[in-house]
Motif scaffolding. Sequence first.
Motif, PDB file in Angstrom:
ATOM      1  N   SER A   1      86.619 101.678  67.753  1.00 27.80           N
ATOM      2  CA  SER A   1      87.753 101.415  68.631  1.00 27.80           C
ATOM      3  C   SER A   1      88.234 102.697  69.303  1.00 27.80           C
ATOM      4  O   SER A   1      88.551 102.711  70.503  1.00 27.80           O
ATOM      5  N   ARG A   2      88.280 103.788  68.545  1.00 32.49           N
ATOM      6  CA  ARG A   2      88.684 105.067  69.122  1.00 32.49           C
ATOM      7  C   ARG A   2      87.670 105.539  70.157  1.00 32.49           C
ATOM      8  O   ARG A   2      88.047 106.093  71.202  1.00 32.49           O
ATOM      9  N   ALA A   3      86.386 105.332  69.876  1.00 37.78           N
ATOM     10  CA  ALA A   3      85.343 105.745  70.822  1.00 37.78           C
ATOM     11  C   ALA A   3      85.449 104.965  72.128  1.00 37.78           C
ATOM     12  O   ALA A   3      85.298 105.522  73.220  1.00 37.78           O
ATOM     13  N   ALA A   4      85.722 103.669  72.014  1.00 38.97           N
ATOM     14  CA  ALA A   4      85.877 102.852  73.218  1.00 38.97           C
ATOM     15  C   ALA A   4      87.098 103.284  74.015  1.00 38.97           C
ATOM     16  O   ALA A   4      87.068 103.347  75.246  1.00 38.97           O
ATOM     17  N   GLN A   5      88.180 103.589  73.312  1.00 40.09           N
ATOM     18  CA  GLN A   5      89.387 104.029  73.998  1.00 40.09           C
ATOM     19  C   GLN A   5      89.148 105.351  74.717  1.00 40.09           C
ATOM     20  O   GLN A   5      89.600 105.556  75.852  1.00 40.09           O
ATOM     21  N   ALA A   6      88.403 106.261  74.067  1.00 41.08           N
ATOM     22  CA  ALA A   6      88.119 107.560  74.683  1.00 41.08           C
ATOM     23  C   ALA A   6      87.137 107.424  75.837  1.00 41.08           C
ATOM     24  O   ALA A   6      87.251 108.116  76.854  1.00 41.08           O
ATOM     25  N   GLY A   7      86.165 106.531  75.687  1.00 41.78           N
ATOM     26  CA  GLY A   7      85.121 106.417  76.697  1.00 41.78           C
ATOM     27  C   GLY A   7      85.453 105.498  77.845  1.00 41.78           C
ATOM     28  O   GLY A   7      84.994 105.703  78.970  1.00 41.78           O
ATOM     29  N   ALA A   8      86.264 104.458  77.576  1.00 43.55           N
ATOM     30  CA  ALA A   8      86.537 103.461  78.611  1.00 43.55           C
ATOM     31  C   ALA A   8      88.023 103.255  78.880  1.00 43.55           C
ATOM     32  O   ALA A   8      88.381 102.559  79.815  1.00 43.55           O
ATOM     33  N   GLY A   9      88.859 103.829  78.038  1.00 35.93           N
ATOM     34  CA  GLY A   9      90.287 103.641  78.232  1.00 35.93           C
ATOM     35  C   GLY A   9      90.758 102.257  77.869  1.00 35.93           C
ATOM     36  O   GLY A   9      91.832 101.829  78.293  1.00 35.93           O
ATOM     37  N   THR A  10      89.966 101.551  77.084  1.00 34.16           N
ATOM     38  CA  THR A  10      90.311 100.191  76.681  1.00 34.16           C
ATOM     39  C   THR A  10      89.702  99.922  75.307  1.00 34.16           C
ATOM     40  O   THR A  10      88.960 100.745  74.774  1.00 34.16           O
ATOM     41  N   GLY A  11      90.006  98.777  74.724  1.00 31.45           N
ATOM     42  CA  GLY A  11      89.507  98.459  73.407  1.00 31.45           C
ATOM     43  C   GLY A  11      88.052  98.041  73.419  1.00 31.45           C
ATOM     44  O   GLY A  11      87.498  97.612  74.438  1.00 31.45           O
ATOM     45  N   ALA A  12      87.412  98.125  72.257  1.00 32.72           N
ATOM     46  CA  ALA A  12      86.016  97.726  72.142  1.00 32.72           C
ATOM     47  C   ALA A  12      85.845  96.244  72.436  1.00 32.72           C
ATOM     48  O   ALA A  12      84.841  95.819  73.023  1.00 32.72           O
ATOM     49  N   ARG A  13      86.820  95.439  72.043  1.00 28.55           N
ATOM     50  CA  ARG A  13      86.737  94.005  72.307  1.00 28.55           C
ATOM     51  C   ARG A  13      86.703  93.736  73.806  1.00 28.55           C
ATOM     52  O   ARG A  13      85.962  92.859  74.277  1.00 28.55           O
ATOM     53  N   GLN A  14      87.497  94.484  74.559  1.00 27.42           N
ATOM     54  CA  GLN A  14      87.514  94.290  76.005  1.00 27.42           C
ATOM     55  C   GLN A  14      86.181  94.688  76.632  1.00 27.42           C
ATOM     56  O   GLN A  14      85.722  94.061  77.592  1.00 27.42           O
ATOM     57  N   VAL A  15      85.541  95.716  76.093  1.00 24.76           N
ATOM     58  CA  VAL A  15      84.233  96.129  76.596  1.00 24.76           C
ATOM     59  C   VAL A  15      83.207  95.013  76.375  1.00 24.76           C
ATOM     60  O   VAL A  15      82.409  94.687  77.259  1.00 24.76           O
ATOM     61  N   ILE A  16      83.241  94.412  75.183  1.00 28.07           N
ATOM     62  CA  ILE A  16      82.327  93.303  74.877  1.00 28.07           C
ATOM     63  C   ILE A  16      82.590  92.128  75.810  1.00 28.07           C
ATOM     64  O   ILE A  16      81.667  91.542  76.386  1.00 28.07           O
ATOM     65  N   ASP A  17      83.857  91.784  75.988  1.00 29.36           N
ATOM     66  CA  ASP A  17      84.205  90.643  76.842  1.00 29.36           C
ATOM     67  C   ASP A  17      83.779  90.878  78.286  1.00 29.36           C
ATOM     68  O   ASP A  17      83.298  89.957  78.950  1.00 29.36           O
ATOM     69  N   GLN A  18      83.943  92.107  78.784  1.00 28.76           N
ATOM     70  CA  GLN A  18      83.581  92.395  80.165  1.00 28.76           C
ATOM     71  C   GLN A  18      82.065  92.287  80.375  1.00 28.76           C
ATOM     72  O   GLN A  18      81.618  91.856  81.438  1.00 28.76           O
ATOM     73  N   ARG A  19      81.284  92.656  79.364  1.00 32.02           N
ATOM     74  CA  ARG A  19      79.825  92.532  79.516  1.00 32.02           C
ATOM     75  C   ARG A  19      79.411  91.065  79.527  1.00 32.02           C
ATOM     76  O   ARG A  19      78.532  90.662  80.312  1.00 32.02           O
ATOM     77  N   ARG A  20      80.020  90.250  78.688  1.00 36.26           N
ATOM     78  CA  ARG A  20      79.714  88.816  78.697  1.00 36.26           C
ATOM     79  C   ARG A  20      80.172  88.174  80.004  1.00 36.26           C
ATOM     80  O   ARG A  20      79.477  87.330  80.576  1.00 36.26           O
ATOM     81  N   LEU A  21      81.335  88.611  80.495  1.00 35.54           N
ATOM     82  CA  LEU A  21      81.836  88.075  81.761  1.00 35.54           C
ATOM     83  C   LEU A  21      80.902  88.433  82.912  1.00 35.54           C
ATOM     84  O   LEU A  21      80.628  87.593  83.782  1.00 35.54           O
ATOM     85  N   LEU A  22      80.403  89.671  82.920  1.00 36.04           N
ATOM     86  CA  LEU A  22      79.487  90.082  83.979  1.00 36.04           C
ATOM     87  C   LEU A  22      78.252  89.193  84.008  1.00 36.04           C
ATOM     88  O   LEU A  22      77.826  88.734  85.073  1.00 36.04           O
ATOM     89  N   GLU A  23      77.688  88.913  82.844  1.00 39.40           N
ATOM     90  CA  GLU A  23      76.489  88.068  82.809  1.00 39.40           C
ATOM     91  C   GLU A  23      76.821  86.645  83.227  1.00 39.40           C
ATOM     92  O   GLU A  23      76.030  85.993  83.925  1.00 39.40           O
ATOM     93  N   ALA A  24      77.980  86.155  82.830  1.00 36.54           N
ATOM     94  CA  ALA A  24      78.394  84.808  83.242  1.00 36.54           C
ATOM     95  C   ALA A  24      78.529  84.731  84.760  1.00 36.54           C
ATOM     96  O   ALA A  24      78.095  83.758  85.386  1.00 36.54           O
ATOM     97  N   ARG A  25      79.121  85.756  85.364  1.00 34.00           N
ATOM     98  CA  ARG A  25      79.269  85.792  86.820  1.00 34.00           C
ATOM     99  C   ARG A  25      77.911  85.807  87.506  1.00 34.00           C
ATOM    100  O   ARG A  25      77.696  85.132  88.515  1.00 34.00           O
ATOM    101  N   ARG A  26      76.986  86.570  86.964  1.00 33.13           N
ATOM    102  CA  ARG A  26      75.645  86.629  87.539  1.00 33.13           C
ATOM    103  C   ARG A  26      74.959  85.272  87.491  1.00 33.13           C
ATOM    104  O   ARG A  26      74.338  84.838  88.466  1.00 33.13           O
ATOM    105  N   LEU A  27      75.058  84.595  86.361  1.00 33.42           N
ATOM    106  CA  LEU A  27      74.351  83.327  86.181  1.00 33.42           C
ATOM    107  C   LEU A  27      75.002  82.197  86.968  1.00 33.42           C
ATOM    108  O   LEU A  27      74.313  81.340  87.530  1.00 33.42           O
ATOM    109  N   LEU A  28      76.314  82.190  87.016  1.00 32.77           N
ATOM    110  CA  LEU A  28      77.013  81.139  87.767  1.00 32.77           C
ATOM    111  C   LEU A  28      76.868  81.347  89.274  1.00 32.77           C
ATOM    112  O   LEU A  28      76.696  80.385  90.031  1.00 32.77           O
ATOM    113  N   GLY A  29      76.909  82.620  89.702  1.00 28.73           N
ATOM    114  CA  GLY A  29      76.936  82.902  91.123  1.00 28.73           C
ATOM    115  C   GLY A  29      75.581  82.885  91.781  1.00 28.73           C
ATOM    116  O   GLY A  29      75.401  82.290  92.846  1.00 28.73           O
ATOM    117  N   HIS A  30      74.592  83.545  91.159  1.00 26.88           N
ATOM    118  CA  HIS A  30      73.274  83.638  91.787  1.00 26.88           C
ATOM    119  C   HIS A  30      72.323  82.569  91.282  1.00 26.88           C
ATOM    120  O   HIS A  30      71.713  81.834  92.055  1.00 26.88           O
TER     121      HIS A  30
END
Length: 287
Positions: A214-243
Amino acid sequence: MTTVEDFHADHDDWPWNPPRPGRATFHYLILVTEGELRHDVDHVMRTVAPGQWLWVRPGHVQCWHDPSAARGPFILFEPEALRPDIAHQLAPVISHDAPAVLTPHPADAFWLEQTALQLLDEHRALGRRPLAAHHALRCSLLEALLLRLANSPDVAQAPVTAKNASSANNADARHLGGTPVYVRFLDALELNYRELHRVDDYARLLGCSVRTLSRAAQAGAGTGARQVIDQRRLLEARRLLGHARWTARAVADHLGFTDTANFGRFFRQHAGLTPAAYAARQAAPDC
């Protein structure tokens, strides 16, 4: 290897009239020397000015806008074109979440353009020298160009704010102040985002505590590790739904959601609209 102007002339109005999104299966690398290029990468429009490079990587969903106002070398290559040792050195810049638009260091800009022009000349000079030498020279020029481009300031580490790190419009967080644990986390996430969805899954995989991750995610992304995981899943969902025009049910199954309703709630919470509404919007002719 071609140029933006030749690509435009050869393809008439395809694929920009109307815009048609597609998922890249190899690397697209364009240097803009004149004019301006507009190009969507993962549903975010990028504007590339003279002296800048556009890099679309395998897995990205891209959508062209009419490139007739732009000029410059256009390089396409498969990941397998790079030797393993070179690919290892280029890891930060060839990863899917590296910046899509690169502005080279001023001391490198001239030589990058010259190397691109040499590569274009060699590509057009098939038959000038033995085929093996021709191929080896093209590979060497490509590697030299990429190694120099990998040192662009955009790829260097710099501070990042929570706002831009968590935004779906910013895929550069890997390269902005990432700690070793955070970079390893992103690598593990890229391999396992379909199956592993909890922070403690990744902490266990990386051999560290949830607190350390969690500290590494905050230092590297300025957000929580959970948010990083969610954003990666969201990106793939957007790719699959859109294209790919997958159904919400197919995307839910693919990304490991328990059911379609659960996926729908997740998507609406993070994207601001339902999967069906998002898919309909992406199906419109303006990308």
